[in-house]
Design a protein around this motif. Sequence first.
Motif, short mmCIF file in Angstrom:
data_model
loop_
_atom_site.label_atom_id
_atom_site.label_comp_id
_atom_site.label_asym_id
_atom_site.label_seq_id
_atom_site.Cartn_x
_atom_site.Cartn_y
_atom_site.Cartn_z
N MET A 1 0.72 -1.52 -0.08
CA MET A 1 0.14 -0.15 0.37
C MET A 1 0.73 1.14 -0.14
SD MET A 1 -2.86 1.11 2.46
CE MET A 1 -2.89 1.81 4.04
N SER A 2 0.37 2.02 -0.88
CA SER A 2 1.43 3.45 -0.86
C SER A 2 1.04 4.41 0.26
CB SER A 2 0.85 4.09 -2.15
OG SER A 2 0.83 3.73 -3.06
N ALA A 3 2.29 5.19 0.74
CA ALA A 3 1.88 6.32 1.92
C ALA A 3 1.12 7.51 1.62
CB ALA A 3 3.92 6.38 2.14
N LEU A 4 0.27 7.43 2.71
CA LEU A 4 -0.63 8.44 2.53
C LEU A 4 0.69 10.19 1.78
CD1 LEU A 4 -2.25 9.21 5.62
CD2 LEU A 4 -2.98 8.47 2.69
N SER A 5 1.28 10.59 1.82
CA SER A 5 1.84 10.82 0.99
C SER A 5 2.48 10.89 -0.36
CB SER A 5 2.93 11.67 1.88
OG SER A 5 4.13 9.92 2.02
N GLU A 6 1.82 10.14 -0.48
CA GLU A 6 2.14 9.77 -2.16
C GLU A 6 0.99 9.08 -2.82
OE1 GLU A 6 4.60 5.59 -2.44
OE2 GLU A 6 6.47 6.69 -1.25
N MET A 7 -0.60 10.01 -2.18
CA MET A 7 -1.86 8.88 -2.71
C MET A 7 -2.06 10.02 -3.75
SD MET A 7 -3.32 6.81 -0.60
CE MET A 7 -3.42 5.15 0.18
N SER A 8 -3.16 10.30 -4.52
CA SER A 8 -4.45 11.61 -4.91
C SER A 8 -4.90 11.75 -3.77
CB SER A 8 -4.68 10.81 -6.12
OG SER A 8 -5.89 9.80 -5.55
N VAL A 9 -5.04 13.22 -4.34
CA VAL A 9 -6.04 14.52 -3.34
C VAL A 9 -6.93 12.64 -2.73
CG1 VAL A 9 -7.62 15.76 -2.92
CG2 VAL A 9 -5.17 16.49 -3.98
N SER B 1 -5.28 16.16 6.58
CA SER B 1 -3.97 15.91 7.71
C SER B 1 -5.02 15.78 9.58
CB SER B 1 -3.81 16.89 7.64
OG SER B 1 -3.20 17.11 7.16
N ASP B 2 -6.63 16.56 9.38
CA ASP B 2 -7.10 16.88 10.37
C ASP B 2 -7.79 15.25 11.20
OD1 ASP B 2 -6.96 18.50 12.49
OD2 ASP B 2 -9.32 19.11 12.39
N VAL B 3 -7.98 14.91 9.50
CA VAL B 3 -8.61 13.33 10.27
C VAL B 3 -7.88 12.75 10.68
CG1 VAL B 3 -9.78 11.52 9.23
CG2 VAL B 3 -10.60 13.69 7.71
N GLU C 1 3.38 6.49 9.93
CA GLU C 1 5.39 7.43 9.57
C GLU C 1 5.22 8.61 8.33
OE1 GLU C 1 8.89 6.10 11.04
OE2 GLU C 1 7.49 4.49 11.49
N GLN C 2 5.47 8.09 7.11
CA GLN C 2 6.23 8.94 6.55
C GLN C 2 5.00 10.27 6.13
OE1 GLN C 2 8.89 8.36 4.73
NE2 GLN C 2 8.22 11.30 4.65
N PHE C 3 3.17 9.62 6.58
CA PHE C 3 2.83 11.28 6.51
C PHE C 3 3.03 12.26 7.42
CE2 PHE C 3 -1.65 13.82 7.01
CZ PHE C 3 -1.68 13.92 5.78
N ILE C 4 2.74 11.25 8.75
CA ILE C 4 3.53 12.24 9.93
C ILE C 4 4.74 12.55 10.28
CG2 ILE C 4 3.50 12.34 12.30
CD1 ILE C 4 0.65 12.02 11.42
N ALA C 5 5.82 12.12 9.20
CA ALA C 5 7.49 12.96 9.63
C ALA C 5 6.90 14.23 8.33
CB ALA C 5 8.16 11.84 8.59
N ASP C 6 6.19 13.82 7.28
CA ASP C 6 6.27 14.92 6.32
C ASP C 6 5.30 16.00 7.00
OD1 ASP C 6 7.71 13.08 4.49
OD2 ASP C 6 5.73 13.10 2.92
N ALA C 7 4.28 15.81 7.56
CA ALA C 7 3.32 16.46 7.57
C ALA C 7 3.92 17.42 8.92
CB ALA C 7 2.45 16.19 8.61
N LEU C 8 5.14 16.80 9.73
CA LEU C 8 6.25 17.19 11.15
C LEU C 8 7.16 18.48 10.48
CD1 LEU C 8 6.68 17.71 14.07
CD2 LEU C 8 8.04 15.47 13.14
N ASP C 9 7.28 17.94 9.52
CA ASP C 9 9.10 18.63 8.20
C ASP C 9 7.93 20.12 8.05
OD1 ASP C 9 10.86 17.39 9.19
OD2 ASP C 9 10.48 16.31 6.73
N GLY C 10 6.59 19.98 7.46
CA GLY C 10 6.41 21.16 6.89
C GLY C 10 5.58 22.02 8.36
N MET C 11 5.21 21.64 9.18
CA MET C 11 4.72 22.59 10.30
C MET C 11 6.21 22.95 11.13
SD MET C 11 2.02 20.51 12.32
CE MET C 11 -0.48 20.76 12.02
N THR D 1 9.23 8.20 18.84
CA THR D 1 9.12 8.11 17.51
C THR D 1 8.86 9.00 17.07
OG1 THR D 1 6.28 7.16 18.20
CG2 THR D 1 8.15 5.55 18.19
N VAL D 2 8.41 9.11 15.45
CA VAL D 2 8.47 10.22 14.60
C VAL D 2 7.05 10.76 15.35
CG1 VAL D 2 7.75 11.16 12.64
CG2 VAL D 2 10.15 9.57 13.14
N GLN D 3 5.88 9.44 15.11
CA GLN D 3 4.92 10.08 15.99
C GLN D 3 4.43 10.96 17.10
OE1 GLN D 3 1.53 7.10 14.97
NE2 GLN D 3 1.06 7.31 17.45
N GLU D 4 5.22 9.91 18.24
CA GLU D 4 5.72 10.71 19.28
C GLU D 4 6.68 12.16 19.03
OE1 GLU D 4 5.84 7.08 22.51
OE2 GLU D 4 7.64 8.18 21.41
#
Length: 194
Positions: free
Chosen positions: A1-9, A119-121, A140-150, A174-177
């Motif tokens: 399964m693709s990471a969330l960050s790699e999917m279409s909207v 993102s909020d969901v 994890e990848q989605f959270i890591a990307d979100a953390l970098d952006g924030m 962890t990245v999530q924590e």
Amino acid sequence: MSALSEMSVADRYRSAADTFADRVRGTDDWDAPTPVAQWRARDVVGHLTTWLPALLAAGSPVRLEPGPSAEDDPVGAWTSLDEQLRRLLDDPASEQIVFAHEHIGRLPLPQMIDQFFTSDVVFHTWDLARATGQDDRLDEQFIADALDGMRAIEETIRGSGQFGEQQPVPEGATVQEEFLAFIGRDPRWAPPGR
């Protein structure tokens, strides 16, 4: 399964919403306390099902049909909003709808939903899961990307009032924590008695 960050909207929304819906269906105590002070489990759903329809109405011609109240029927409230958003994002015409808001600017409606709501969901999936003793692991990848952006816009985020104060990061986190601590959650929070 693709990471969330790699999917279409649309696919990213569906994946995030499917995970949240699983936690909604798995909740058996809607009055359980959550990691957000003063919120019960039903309030997590109430938050998600009220702020987006109001924002859409303020910045676009889109009006979502009101669903059940999360106070009375949290499963129905989530299901109603989720079904409408899936139809909206699956409609190619939604790409032509411009969302315009004084605090957000102008952008295609699907991009606004992706950037702010999907993102909020994802983030609130943790709140509901942790409150109700369910699987609380996030992508994890989605959270890591979100953390970098924030982190890049931390001053703006802190000034918005939408996030709590940075919390201490546990040793060996962890990245999530790390992400949860950044947005103001105690990453090791557990319901009383658990």
